[in-house]
Design a protein around this motif. Structure first.
Motif, PDB file in Angstrom:
ATOM      1  N   CYS A 149      -1.825  -2.933  -7.335  1.00  7.46           N
ATOM      2  CA  CYS A 149      -2.730  -3.347  -8.413  1.00  7.46           C
ATOM      3  C   CYS A 149      -4.050  -2.588  -8.330  1.00  7.46           C
ATOM      4  O   CYS A 149      -4.589  -2.130  -9.341  1.00  7.46           O
ATOM      5  CB  CYS A 149      -2.980  -4.850  -8.341  1.00  7.46           C
ATOM      6  SG  CYS A 149      -1.521  -5.854  -8.700  1.00  7.46           S
ATOM      7  N   ASP A 150      -4.568  -2.437  -7.102  1.00  9.26           N
ATOM      8  CA  ASP A 150      -5.820  -1.714  -6.917  1.00  9.26           C
ATOM      9  C   ASP A 150      -5.671  -0.245  -7.302  1.00  9.26           C
ATOM     10  O   ASP A 150      -6.594   0.363  -7.860  1.00  9.26           O
ATOM     11  CB  ASP A 150      -6.276  -1.822  -5.456  1.00  9.26           C
ATOM     12  CG  ASP A 150      -6.665  -3.242  -5.068  1.00  9.26           C
ATOM     13  OD1 ASP A 150      -6.697  -3.532  -3.858  1.00  9.26           O
ATOM     14  OD2 ASP A 150      -6.935  -4.058  -5.986  1.00  9.26           O
ATOM     15  N   ALA A 151      -4.521   0.337  -6.991  1.00  7.58           N
ATOM     16  CA  ALA A 151      -4.302   1.766  -7.254  1.00  7.58           C
ATOM     17  C   ALA A 151      -4.094   2.052  -8.739  1.00  7.58           C
ATOM     18  O   ALA A 151      -4.363   3.163  -9.213  1.00  7.58           O
ATOM     19  CB  ALA A 151      -3.092   2.264  -6.468  1.00  7.58           C
TER      20      ALA A 151
ATOM     21  N   GLU B 106      -2.301  -8.586 -11.323  1.00  5.98           N
ATOM     22  CA  GLU B 106      -1.192  -9.118 -10.533  1.00  5.98           C
ATOM     23  C   GLU B 106      -0.126  -9.728 -11.437  1.00  5.98           C
ATOM     24  O   GLU B 106       1.075  -9.626 -11.152  1.00  5.98           O
ATOM     25  CB  GLU B 106      -1.711 -10.164  -9.553  1.00  5.98           C
ATOM     26  CG  GLU B 106      -2.597  -9.602  -8.450  1.00  5.98           C
ATOM     27  CD  GLU B 106      -3.001 -10.664  -7.447  1.00  5.98           C
ATOM     28  OE1 GLU B 106      -4.200 -10.739  -7.143  1.00  5.98           O
ATOM     29  OE2 GLU B 106      -2.123 -11.407  -6.993  1.00  5.98           O
TER      30      GLU B 106
ATOM     31  N   TYR C 249       3.154   1.042   0.422  1.00  9.45           N
ATOM     32  CA  TYR C 249       2.041   0.095   0.427  1.00  9.45           C
ATOM     33  C   TYR C 249       2.263  -1.070   1.390  1.00  9.45           C
ATOM     34  O   TYR C 249       1.622  -2.114   1.271  1.00  9.45           O
ATOM     35  CB  TYR C 249       1.793  -0.427  -0.995  1.00  9.45           C
ATOM     36  CG  TYR C 249       1.461   0.661  -1.978  1.00  9.45           C
ATOM     37  CD1 TYR C 249       2.445   1.221  -2.796  1.00  9.45           C
ATOM     38  CD2 TYR C 249       0.167   1.164  -2.080  1.00  9.45           C
ATOM     39  CE1 TYR C 249       2.147   2.236  -3.689  1.00  9.45           C
ATOM     40  CE2 TYR C 249      -0.141   2.186  -2.981  1.00  9.45           C
ATOM     41  CZ  TYR C 249       0.850   2.712  -3.777  1.00  9.45           C
ATOM     42  OH  TYR C 249       0.546   3.721  -4.659  1.00  9.45           O
ATOM     43  N   ASP C 250       3.184  -0.854   2.349  1.00 14.33           N
ATOM     44  CA  ASP C 250       3.452  -1.866   3.384  1.00 14.33           C
ATOM     45  C   ASP C 250       3.769  -3.233   2.786  1.00 14.33           C
ATOM     46  O   ASP C 250       3.439  -4.279   3.358  1.00 14.33           O
ATOM     47  CB  ASP C 250       2.258  -1.994   4.342  1.00 14.33           C
ATOM     48  CG  ASP C 250       1.971  -0.703   5.093  1.00 14.33           C
ATOM     49  OD1 ASP C 250       2.949  -0.030   5.475  1.00 14.33           O
ATOM     50  OD2 ASP C 250       0.792  -0.371   5.272  1.00 14.33           O
TER      51      ASP C 250
ATOM     52  N   ASP D 101       2.471  -4.667   0.281  1.00 11.78           N
ATOM     53  CA  ASP D 101       1.296  -5.345  -0.270  1.00 11.78           C
ATOM     54  C   ASP D 101       1.158  -5.014  -1.763  1.00 11.78           C
ATOM     55  O   ASP D 101       0.722  -3.928  -2.137  1.00 11.78           O
ATOM     56  CB  ASP D 101       0.045  -4.902   0.493  1.00 11.78           C
ATOM     57  CG  ASP D 101      -1.193  -5.687   0.085  1.00 11.78           C
ATOM     58  OD1 ASP D 101      -2.232  -5.516   0.730  1.00 11.78           O
ATOM     59  OD2 ASP D 101      -1.120  -6.480  -0.887  1.00 11.78           O
ATOM     60  N   ARG D 102       1.487  -5.964  -2.614  1.00 11.78           N
ATOM     61  CA  ARG D 102       1.435  -5.728  -4.053  1.00 11.78           C
ATOM     62  C   ARG D 102       0.003  -5.546  -4.539  1.00 11.78           C
ATOM     63  O   ARG D 102      -0.229  -4.871  -5.548  1.00 11.78           O
ATOM     64  CB  ARG D 102       2.109  -6.884  -4.789  1.00 11.78           C
ATOM     65  CG  ARG D 102       3.597  -7.015  -4.484  1.00 11.78           C
ATOM     66  CD  ARG D 102       4.247  -8.076  -5.348  1.00 11.78           C
ATOM     67  NE  ARG D 102       5.650  -8.242  -5.002  1.00 11.78           N
ATOM     68  CZ  ARG D 102       6.496  -9.047  -5.644  1.00 11.78           C
ATOM     69  NH1 ARG D 102       6.057  -9.747  -6.692  1.00 11.78           N
ATOM     70  NH2 ARG D 102       7.749  -9.150  -5.271  1.00 11.78           N
ATOM     71  N   GLN D 103      -0.952  -6.150  -3.842  1.00 11.20           N
ATOM     72  CA  GLN D 103      -2.335  -6.023  -4.261  1.00 11.20           C
ATOM     73  C   GLN D 103      -2.793  -4.566  -4.193  1.00 11.20           C
ATOM     74  O   GLN D 103      -3.595  -4.117  -5.012  1.00 11.20           O
ATOM     75  CB  GLN D 103      -3.240  -6.895  -3.392  1.00 11.20           C
ATOM     76  CG  GLN D 103      -4.708  -6.912  -3.830  1.00 11.20           C
ATOM     77  CD  GLN D 103      -4.889  -7.383  -5.259  1.00 11.20           C
ATOM     78  OE1 GLN D 103      -4.394  -8.450  -5.613  1.00 11.20           O
ATOM     79  NE2 GLN D 103      -5.585  -6.606  -6.094  1.00 11.20           N
ATOM     80  N   GLN D 104      -2.294  -3.826  -3.206  1.00 11.07           N
ATOM     81  CA  GLN D 104      -2.649  -2.416  -3.101  1.00 11.07           C
ATOM     82  C   GLN D 104      -2.179  -1.647  -4.333  1.00 11.07           C
ATOM     83  O   GLN D 104      -2.862  -0.727  -4.801  1.00 11.07           O
ATOM     84  CB  GLN D 104      -2.032  -1.803  -1.849  1.00 11.07           C
ATOM     85  CG  GLN D 104      -2.636  -2.286  -0.539  1.00 11.07           C
ATOM     86  CD  GLN D 104      -2.101  -1.487   0.645  1.00 11.07           C
ATOM     87  OE1 GLN D 104      -1.917  -0.278   0.570  1.00 11.07           O
ATOM     88  NE2 GLN D 104      -1.837  -2.181   1.739  1.00 11.07           N
TER      89      GLN D 104
END
Length: 232
Positions: free
Chosen positions: A27-29, A34, A19-20, A22-25
């Protein structure tokens, strides 16, 4: 290093690689908040004991990872060389031994001849509860030594891994023992545009190029689930 810390380390590596960073990705997945993700990654939340068994299994399912993804390689990460070589503490009547073997393979076949060897790097003895907790069957497990440097820095020549022959379902990112044209190799599988490839963790790509996973040249023999290593 305890299991909670080991799982946090595995999750951080997954976030960085897939996810590079990116923790938000993530969370979205997963539909996870968060704040909940932060709790799993926190070394102070619940005194560092916040990434438990239930949380790990649920997150593996949401991210479509293989079972025990966050627990893999715990032996190599959590033990000193002395601890790895020592028999795990368990009552004699409760101990189930997983044998280390040499493989005799035929190209294109999932059938294997297993020849037990000794002495070995470590004695694999697990309590019966370990098998039931993780949904494993003792008769489907065996240990083999790692050869070559293709999976370095995670796996080194001479390390020993336990393979679950009962798990031969293709899983993106998982590590497997594979019969490749009659030779036993350990590779990580990757799904790319609908095609499966065998990849090496070693970054020296020209020496370890990815190979397409294609029958009958490639046959899964089982998934790698536990590692013992003298390299810490």
């Amino acid at each position: 290093m305890n299991m909670h810390e080991h799982r946090r380390k595995r999750l951080l590596a997954l976030i960085a690689d897939r996810y590079d960073g990116d923790r938000q990705q993530v969370c979205d997945a997963t539909g996870m908040s968060e704040s909940r993700l932060a709790q799993l990654l926190s070394s102070s939340y619940r005194h560092g004991q916040g990434f438990g068994e239930k949380a790990a299994r649920a997150l593996e399912e949401r991210l479509r990872l293989g079972p025990l993804y966050f627990d893999q390689f715990a032996v190599g990460e959590m033990a000193t060389p002395y601890d790895v070589l020592r028999t795990p503490k368990t009552d004699a009547d409760d101990a189930v031994t997983v044998r280390q073997v040499l493989l005799e393979l035929t190209a294109g076949s999932a059938q294997t001849s297993l020849h037990e060897i000794a002495p070995t790097l470590c004695s694999w003895k697990f309590p019966k509860s370990w098998f039931s907790t993780h949904g494993l069957h003792a008769d489907k497990l065996f240990a083999v030594a790692v050869t070559g440097a293709g999976m370095a820095p995670r796996l080194h020549e001479g390390d020993v891994v336990v393979v679950n022959a009962g798990d031969t379902a293709l899983q993106d990112g998982a590590v497997y023992l594979i019969n490749y044209r009659g030779e036993a190799i350990i590779k990580r599988l990757a799904l790319d545009l609908g095609r499966w490839f065998m990849t090496s963790d070693n970054n020296a790509g020209k020496h370890y190029p990815r190979l397409e996973f294609d029958h009958p040249d490639c046959v899964l023999l089982g998934r790698v689930i536990v590692l013992a290593s003298e390299r810490i």
